[in-house]
Design a protein around this motif. Structure first.
Motif, short mmCIF file in Angstrom:
data_model
loop_
_atom_site.label_atom_id
_atom_site.label_comp_id
_atom_site.label_asym_id
_atom_site.label_seq_id
_atom_site.Cartn_x
_atom_site.Cartn_y
_atom_site.Cartn_z
N TYR A 18 0.62 -1.35 -0.09
CA TYR A 18 -0.20 0.15 0.12
C TYR A 18 0.73 1.25 0.06
N ARG A 19 0.43 2.11 -0.78
CA ARG A 19 0.88 3.86 -0.41
C ARG A 19 0.47 4.16 0.88
N VAL A 20 0.45 4.61 1.44
CA VAL A 20 0.18 5.54 2.77
C VAL A 20 0.90 6.36 3.07
N ASP A 21 0.14 7.55 3.20
CA ASP A 21 0.15 8.71 4.11
C ASP A 21 1.45 9.45 4.96
N PRO A 22 2.58 9.68 4.70
CA PRO A 22 3.03 9.18 5.96
C PRO A 22 3.42 9.32 7.37
N ASP A 23 2.40 11.05 6.77
CA ASP A 23 1.88 11.30 8.66
C ASP A 23 1.03 10.57 9.59
N THR A 24 0.10 9.70 8.52
CA THR A 24 -0.96 9.29 9.17
C THR A 24 0.07 7.81 9.58
N VAL A 25 0.35 6.78 9.14
CA VAL A 25 1.16 5.98 9.15
C VAL A 25 2.39 5.65 10.24
N ALA A 26 2.94 7.48 10.87
CA ALA A 26 3.81 7.71 11.83
C ALA A 26 3.24 7.49 12.84
N ARG A 27 2.09 7.89 12.91
CA ARG A 27 1.26 7.81 14.62
C ARG A 27 1.27 6.13 14.70
N LEU A 28 1.94 5.58 13.74
CA LEU A 28 1.39 4.04 14.37
C LEU A 28 2.36 2.95 14.86
N LEU A 29 3.69 4.17 15.20
CA LEU A 29 4.73 3.51 15.29
C LEU A 29 5.56 3.44 16.35
N PRO A 30 6.33 2.98 17.33
CA PRO A 30 6.69 3.21 18.22
C PRO A 30 7.90 4.23 18.69
N GLU A 31 8.35 5.35 19.49
CA GLU A 31 9.38 5.77 18.83
C GLU A 31 10.87 5.15 18.71
N GLY A 32 11.59 6.09 17.50
CA GLY A 32 13.14 5.26 17.73
C GLY A 32 12.61 5.15 15.88
N LEU A 33 11.20 5.00 15.58
CA LEU A 33 10.93 4.59 14.39
C LEU A 33 10.64 5.49 13.21
N ARG A 34 10.62 5.49 12.22
CA ARG A 34 10.42 6.39 11.44
C ARG A 34 9.72 6.01 10.38
N PRO A 35 8.52 5.82 8.84
CA PRO A 35 8.32 5.93 8.26
C PRO A 35 9.49 5.90 6.49
#
Length: 247
Positions: A18-35
């Motif tokens: 899937y192509r995903v909006d970076p800001d939207t998916v960033a909220r699903l990540l733990p600290e220390g990880l980025r899209p």
């Protein structure tokens, strides 16, 4: 106890992207990880995986087990000791195997939920569907193997797509305890993928408008991997990370 190095054969692996909006998916990540971004998009998806001959790396293939498995994945980057490192964050793993469910997080990294799978496949077409026992997740994907990768806005062709996923071979998943992230690296000397096209796809994870508002997650492409011998190398866990709040 040190987790064992495992060996297996990827009998079939569908990588649904899937192509995903970076800001939207960033909220699903733990600290220390980025899209990890490709042409301005974050990359996420579902790995639908049948493994055969799963066993400790020292054991003969005949002693191995077979199982259907699924992982929801988000391609990520993190700052490592030698620079930027890429891999995937796995918010959820599911399996049809009671052995995998028991051993995941105990004998080897990666805790699993329980799911029931429906699979129909030929040389040209693969359909994999599953529903989790807790009722939270349903997926149903059908893909046809093709001669070239077409229609993707993430990747210019099969070679670029193959390299992207080969380089992101480390997978990190949160533990139920919330104390950190389990890690596992896929290793193989026989990496190869085939292009395919999606004929139908449904995912309660990516179709959820509260998690992904309309337009923030769009199907992009699918790849097929078949009959590839691999090894699974446990990695040292990452420090404690904040888990995303449940949605």
């Amino acid at each position: 106890m040190r987790a064992p190095r495992l060996a297996s054969v990827i009998e079939r692996r569908l990588l649904v992207n899937y192509r995903v909006d970076p800001d939207t998916v960033a909220r699903l990540l733990p600290e220390g990880l980025r899209p990890q971004l490709v042409r301005g998009h974050a990359v996420a998806g579902i790995c639908l995986l049948r493994l055969g001959s799963v066993r400790p790396a020292w054991a003969p293939a005949a002693a191995g087990l077979r199982s259907e498995n699924a992982a929801h994945r988000i391609s990520v980057e993190r700052d490592g000791p030698d620079g930027i490192e890429s891999g995937v964050y796995i918010p959820r793993r599911d399996t049809a195997s009671l052995v995998n469910r028991w051993a995941g997080g105990r004998v080897f990294p990666g805790e699993h939920g329980r799911a029931d799978f429906t699979v129909r496949e030929t040389e040209e077409t693969v359909r994999v569907a599953f529903a989790t026992r807790d009722g939270s997740t349903e997926v149903d994907v059908t893909a046809e193997v093709t001669d070239s990768l077409e229609g993707s806005r993430l990747f210019s062709g099969l070679e670029e797509a193959s390299a992207f996923f080969r380089d992101g071979s480390e997978g990190w998943s949160a533990t139920r305890s919330g104390r950190g992230l389990d890690g596992m690296r896929l290793e193989t000397d026989a990496w190869r993928v085939e292009p395919a096209r999606i004929t139908s796809a449904r995912s309660s994870f990516f179709d959820d408008p509260e998690r992904f508002p309309p337009g923030t997650a769009e199907l992009d492409s699918v790849l097929v991997m078949r009959d590839v011998p691999v090894r699974w190398q446990p990695l040292p866990g990452l420090p404690a990370a904040r888990r995303p709040a449940p949605r």
